[in-house]
Design an enzyme around this catalytic site. Structure first.
Site, mmCIF file in Angstrom:
data_model
loop_
_atom_site.group_PDB
_atom_site.id
_atom_site.type_symbol
_atom_site.label_atom_id
_atom_site.label_comp_id
_atom_site.label_asym_id
_atom_site.label_seq_id
_atom_site.Cartn_x
_atom_site.Cartn_y
_atom_site.Cartn_z
ATOM 1 N N CYS A 2 0.839 -1.196 0.000
ATOM 2 C CA CYS A 2 0.000 0.000 0.000
ATOM 3 C C CYS A 2 0.878 1.251 0.000
ATOM 4 O O CYS A 2 1.988 1.247 0.525
ATOM 5 C CB CYS A 2 -0.938 0.117 1.190
ATOM 6 S SG CYS A 2 -1.987 -1.311 1.423
ATOM 7 N N ARG A 27 3.213 0.367 -5.365
ATOM 8 C CA ARG A 27 3.150 -0.333 -4.081
ATOM 9 C C ARG A 27 1.865 -1.141 -3.908
ATOM 10 O O ARG A 27 1.726 -1.928 -2.967
ATOM 11 C CB ARG A 27 3.236 0.680 -2.934
ATOM 12 C CG ARG A 27 4.515 1.469 -2.927
ATOM 13 C CD ARG A 27 4.504 2.459 -1.793
ATOM 14 N NE ARG A 27 4.492 1.797 -0.505
ATOM 15 C CZ ARG A 27 5.565 1.396 0.144
ATOM 16 N NH1 ARG A 27 6.756 1.594 -0.373
ATOM 17 N NH2 ARG A 27 5.467 0.802 1.314
ATOM 18 N N TRP A 73 -2.959 -2.523 -1.611
ATOM 19 C CA TRP A 73 -2.693 -3.905 -2.004
ATOM 20 C C TRP A 73 -3.314 -4.728 -0.894
ATOM 21 O O TRP A 73 -2.861 -4.713 0.247
ATOM 22 C CB TRP A 73 -1.194 -4.153 -2.093
ATOM 23 C CG TRP A 73 -0.831 -5.509 -2.610
ATOM 24 C CD1 TRP A 73 -0.730 -5.894 -3.917
ATOM 25 C CD2 TRP A 73 -0.511 -6.669 -1.827
ATOM 26 N NE1 TRP A 73 -0.380 -7.225 -3.995
ATOM 27 C CE2 TRP A 73 -0.235 -7.721 -2.737
ATOM 28 C CE3 TRP A 73 -0.440 -6.936 -0.466
ATOM 29 C CZ2 TRP A 73 0.104 -8.999 -2.314
ATOM 30 C CZ3 TRP A 73 -0.094 -8.218 -0.045
ATOM 31 C CH2 TRP A 73 0.181 -9.220 -0.969
ATOM 32 N N ASN A 99 -0.874 1.579 6.057
ATOM 33 C CA ASN A 99 -0.090 0.589 5.319
ATOM 34 C C ASN A 99 0.495 -0.362 6.354
ATOM 35 O O ASN A 99 1.250 0.070 7.220
ATOM 36 C CB ASN A 99 1.040 1.302 4.557
ATOM 37 C CG ASN A 99 2.058 0.329 3.982
ATOM 38 O OD1 ASN A 99 1.725 -0.798 3.660
ATOM 39 N ND2 ASN A 99 3.290 0.770 3.860
ATOM 40 N N GLY A 100 0.114 -1.638 6.285
ATOM 41 C CA GLY A 100 0.623 -2.603 7.254
ATOM 42 C C GLY A 100 -0.473 -3.556 7.670
ATOM 43 O O GLY A 100 -1.501 -3.659 7.008
ATOM 44 N N GLU A 484 16.358 -15.955 -12.842
ATOM 45 C CA GLU A 484 15.864 -14.586 -12.952
ATOM 46 C C GLU A 484 15.049 -14.402 -14.240
ATOM 47 O O GLU A 484 13.996 -13.748 -14.234
ATOM 48 C CB GLU A 484 17.058 -13.617 -12.888
ATOM 49 C CG GLU A 484 16.752 -12.138 -13.078
ATOM 50 C CD GLU A 484 15.779 -11.555 -12.056
ATOM 51 O OE1 GLU A 484 15.415 -12.232 -11.096
ATOM 52 O OE2 GLU A 484 15.350 -10.404 -12.258
ATOM 53 N N LYS A 488 11.120 -13.255 -14.307
ATOM 54 C CA LYS A 488 10.656 -12.071 -15.057
ATOM 55 C C LYS A 488 9.474 -12.440 -15.945
ATOM 56 O O LYS A 488 8.494 -11.715 -16.023
ATOM 57 C CB LYS A 488 11.759 -11.488 -15.949
ATOM 58 C CG LYS A 488 12.889 -10.748 -15.291
ATOM 59 C CD LYS A 488 12.532 -9.409 -14.720
ATOM 60 C CE LYS A 488 12.024 -9.506 -13.330
ATOM 61 N NZ LYS A 488 12.949 -9.560 -12.230
ATOM 62 N N GLU A 491 6.198 -13.260 -13.827
ATOM 63 C CA GLU A 491 5.503 -12.204 -13.099
ATOM 64 C C GLU A 491 4.846 -11.178 -14.011
ATOM 65 O O GLU A 491 3.828 -10.608 -13.626
ATOM 66 C CB GLU A 491 6.404 -11.541 -12.057
ATOM 67 C CG GLU A 491 7.575 -10.770 -12.587
ATOM 68 C CD GLU A 491 8.412 -10.166 -11.459
ATOM 69 O OE1 GLU A 491 7.897 -9.904 -10.370
ATOM 70 O OE2 GLU A 491 9.603 -9.944 -11.688
ATOM 71 N N HIS A 507 17.352 -34.720 -14.831
ATOM 72 C CA HIS A 507 16.816 -35.353 -13.623
ATOM 73 C C HIS A 507 15.323 -35.066 -13.458
ATOM 74 O O HIS A 507 14.794 -35.147 -12.364
ATOM 75 C CB HIS A 507 17.591 -34.873 -12.393
ATOM 76 C CG HIS A 507 19.045 -35.231 -12.470
ATOM 77 N ND1 HIS A 507 19.501 -36.510 -12.249
ATOM 78 C CD2 HIS A 507 20.130 -34.494 -12.812
ATOM 79 C CE1 HIS A 507 20.816 -36.548 -12.419
ATOM 80 N NE2 HIS A 507 21.220 -35.332 -12.763
ATOM 81 N N LYS A 606 5.293 -3.697 -5.508
ATOM 82 C CA LYS A 606 6.736 -3.490 -5.599
ATOM 83 C C LYS A 606 7.467 -3.910 -4.333
ATOM 84 O O LYS A 606 8.479 -4.581 -4.398
ATOM 85 C CB LYS A 606 7.003 -2.017 -5.919
ATOM 86 C CG LYS A 606 8.461 -1.694 -6.143
ATOM 87 C CD LYS A 606 8.973 -2.306 -7.417
ATOM 88 C CE LYS A 606 10.432 -2.032 -7.641
ATOM 89 N NZ LYS A 606 10.977 -2.971 -8.644
HETATM 90 O O1 M6R Z 1 12.669 -4.879 -2.497
HETATM 91 P P1 M6R Z 1 13.252 -6.254 -2.490
HETATM 92 O O2 M6R Z 1 14.447 -6.391 -3.349
HETATM 93 O O3 M6R Z 1 13.508 -6.766 -1.108
HETATM 94 O O4 M6R Z 1 12.123 -7.167 -3.117
HETATM 95 C C1 M6R Z 1 12.265 -8.555 -3.183
HETATM 96 C C2 M6R Z 1 11.231 -9.160 -4.100
HETATM 97 O O5 M6R Z 1 9.940 -8.885 -3.634
HETATM 98 C C3 M6R Z 1 11.361 -8.638 -5.533
HETATM 99 O O6 M6R Z 1 12.644 -8.864 -6.055
HETATM 100 C C4 M6R Z 1 10.332 -9.319 -6.452
HETATM 101 O O7 M6R Z 1 10.629 -10.667 -6.585
HETATM 102 C C5 M6R Z 1 10.289 -8.603 -7.799
HETATM 103 N N1 M6R Z 1 8.933 -8.447 -8.220
HETATM 104 C C6 M6R Z 1 11.017 -9.341 -8.861
HETATM 105 O O8 M6R Z 1 10.945 -8.706 -10.090
#
Ligand code: M6R
Length: 611
Positions: A2, A27, A73, A99-100, A484, A488, A491, A507, A606
């Protein structure tokens, strides 16, 4: 998660808050709302993005010099108009943004229900505002005091701002575990989850600490802690350009951030590295520098993309420094009672510096005597403040939910740290050390070259945009890059993808391969080149479609595969900085072609500031 924004001063609050919410949409973006004081306390809120809220506000009389706003969120209660913030107390006297998570909200709610309170939403936040209002009414105390008493009874995390119908110059804000920045203007104050909504108006900010309550009343700011002890605010001048948080002509923040990497990698080396002089300076690592150099074991805790950066760092540190490294998901580490010895060193890697699991992992390691080095991108973030020492990645604000430039900046800083330790310990030959420094300085140019494959990647994206599954395979330094690349794609395009060490394929994952299956190999000319060539043959023998990321000039792999993307040669350890670029672009173009919301993918936010 949030985002929260609030304003009190001499300007119209609504436009400042709406613009701020748009900056914080990364956020959370499942609903948005605003509360203003205009002949009474009004609340406008709507499921969906800030744009939906704007449409709702169209034609309303919004004149108010004070207001609070929220982009959500969802944690408690589904995303809908009712659960959206701000929430109003049953008396109608107070509104709140939060937020929390208030963990003991159910118990508080029971107490309030017994007193005859009714609730319209399913949120913990509506409970909190009624709890505050109840204290205020029964004790006839100030709003600041009611908030203080309420927070002393609350378990959980919060950044809140509260406003009252009976005081047009009063905002009360507080934080514990969720970020909150106060912008100090000329006779006006701003509150926000990060500095991006504020910098257009002032660059003087105060990062509130946990358990602090800020009260602005008639133009005067007082900060106290929850024990009622007054604090002297530490006003910092921040250096953030407005253009850094705007799209700058790109269609999406993600694309802008991918293209920024030659510069952001350069920024993170600036003032730290001078290859010609053999100089490597990390100003944030001083007092604990010896502990780091002589550490017997290093742990790395992180989540998501930052965890992938941790895996690459493990390879750097073990190769150059000969120190054993363990890389842990912060969410597992915090709950599994790991063995930590006094003097163990923990690196916490986090773009946002606010990830709840990473913060909790730090606290648990710290309690056992570990030295914590924080590696964050967001200046002033919680992780940077709870760490003993650390280094900023200086990649600039990353707005796209999918992390790109933060990853390459994390690799750059961790590489510098590894070289620095190795040089001090004497585990790297002088000539190799200098060769690595020179090659690191050349990386921004090589990333620029890697970006040149964009059009070619668009064609590959068009060919595979309807695929249901993808496999990403790499070996050695390129194995975390495979993870990675898969993350990408998942997501932002919602295509299922798996990353594997290429040799692990036989395997299990090999069973998935048929003529429908695109397999991305990161197959640059390095120490495992011959092995990965064999792995490619294994996939081709099963009619898989192979997209290979290869070193410029390679003639062997191009003869075997369906699609080839060339990247410039560099040192093996630095390869991930170059090979990740085409994978970022591939996921971006596939997502755009599938009409996905690239910068704000579904269900994500984020920074994950909740468990
Ligand atoms: O802010 P942070 O690097 O701690 O965030 C960690 C993950 O939430 C973040 O890398 C997430 O996996 C991203 N959406 C990846 O693109």
């Amino acid at each position: 998660m949030c985002g929260i924004v609030a304003y009190v001063g001499h300007q119209e609050a609504a436009p400042i808050i709406i613009k701020g919410l748009k900056r914080l949409e990364y956020r959370g973006y499942d609903s948005a709302g605003i509360s203003l004081l205009n002949g009474g306390l009004h609340v406008y809120k709507k499921k969906g993005k800030v744009a939906e809220l704007e449409a709702l506000l169209d034609g309303e009389s919004l004149s108010s010099k004070i207001g609070i706003g929220h982009t959500r969120w969802a944690t408690h209660g589904e995303p809908n108009d009712t659960n959206a913030h701000p929430h109003r107390s049953a008396s109608g006297n107070l509104t709140i943004i939060h937020n929390g998570i208030i963990e003991n909200y159910a118990a508080l709610k029971q107490e309030l229900l017994k007193k005859g309170y009714t609730f319209t939403s399913e949120t913990d936040t509506e409970v909190l505002i009624n709890f505050i209002d109840d204290i205020r009414q029964h004790q006839q105390c100030s709003l600041g005091e009611a908030v203080r008493q309420a927070l002393n009874a609350v378990v959980g995390a919060y950044a809140i701002v509260v406003m009252a119908e009976d005081n047009p110059g009063l905002l009360v804000a507080a934080r514990k575990g969720s970020p909150l920045v106060v912008g100090v203007g000329n006779g006006e104050y701003f509150f926000a989850s990060d500095a991006t909504p504020i910098i257009e108006y002032t660059n003087e900010v105060i990062y509130l600490n946990d358990f602090e309550i800020a009260v602005v009343n008639d133009g005067r700011l007082v900060i106290k802690d929850t024990s009622d002890i007054e604090k002297t605010p530490y006003i910092q001048t921040i250096n953030m350009e407005l253009e850094a948080i705007e799209k700058g002509g790109f269609e999406h923040f993600m694309l802008k951030e991918i293209y920024e990497q030659p510069r952001s990698i350069g920024d993170c080396m600036r003032g730290r590295l001078n290859a010609a002089e053999g100089r490597l300076v990390l100003g944030g690592i001083r007092e604990y520098s010896n502990k780091l150099t002589h550490a017997e074991r290093i742990l790395i805790v992180a989540c998501g993309t930052s965890w992938h950066a941790g895996l690459v760092s493990e390879y750097f540190i073990e190769e150059f420094c000969r120190i054993p490294v363990e890389v842990e998901y912060a969410s597992e580490f915090r709950y599994r009672n790991p063995v930590i010895n006094e003097g163990d060193v923990v690196f916490a890697i986090s773009q946002s510096g606010e990830t709840a699991d990473t913060l909790a992992a730090i606290e648990s390691a710290k309690a056992k005597g570990a030295i914590i080095f924080g590696l964050c991108n967001v200046v002033g973030s919680s992780i940077s403040r709870v760490s003993h020492e650390g280094a900023y990645t200086h990649a600039g604000p990353e707005i796209g939910v999918a992390s790109t430039k933060a990853f390459t900046a994390q690799l750059t800083v961790m590489f510098m740290i590894a070289l620095r330790i190795a040089h001090r310990k004497g585990t790297i030959a002088e000539s190799k050390y200098h060769q690595m420094l020179v090659e690191l300085e050349n990386i921004p140019g090589k990333v620029e070259e890697a970006l040149a494959v964009d059009n070619q990647i668009k064609e590959i994206a068009a060919r595979y945009k309807e695929a249901r599954n993808f496999l990403y395979l790499g070996r050695g330094y390129n194995f975390p890059v495979a993870l990675e690349g898969a993350l990408k794609l998942k997501e932002i395009s919602y295509i299922h993808a798996e990353g594997y060490p290429a040799a692990e394929m036989k395997h299990g994952p090999i069973a998935l391969i048929d003529e429908e299956m695109p397999v991305v190999f990161i197959a640059t000319q390095d120490s495992s080149y011959d092995k990965i060539v064999s792995n490619i043959q294994e996939v081709k023998a099963r009619k898989g479609k192979v997209i290979a990321i290869v070193t410029q000039g390679d003639t062997v792999i191009p003869a075997m595969v369906d699609h080839v993307i060339e990247v410039p040669a560099t040192e093996e350890a630095l390869m991930p900085l170059v090979t990740v670029i085409p994978l970022q672009l591939l996921s971006y173009h596939i997502a755009v072609m599938r009409n996905c919301n690239v910068d704000q993918p579904r269900n994500l936010a984020k920074s994950v500031t909740v468990e």
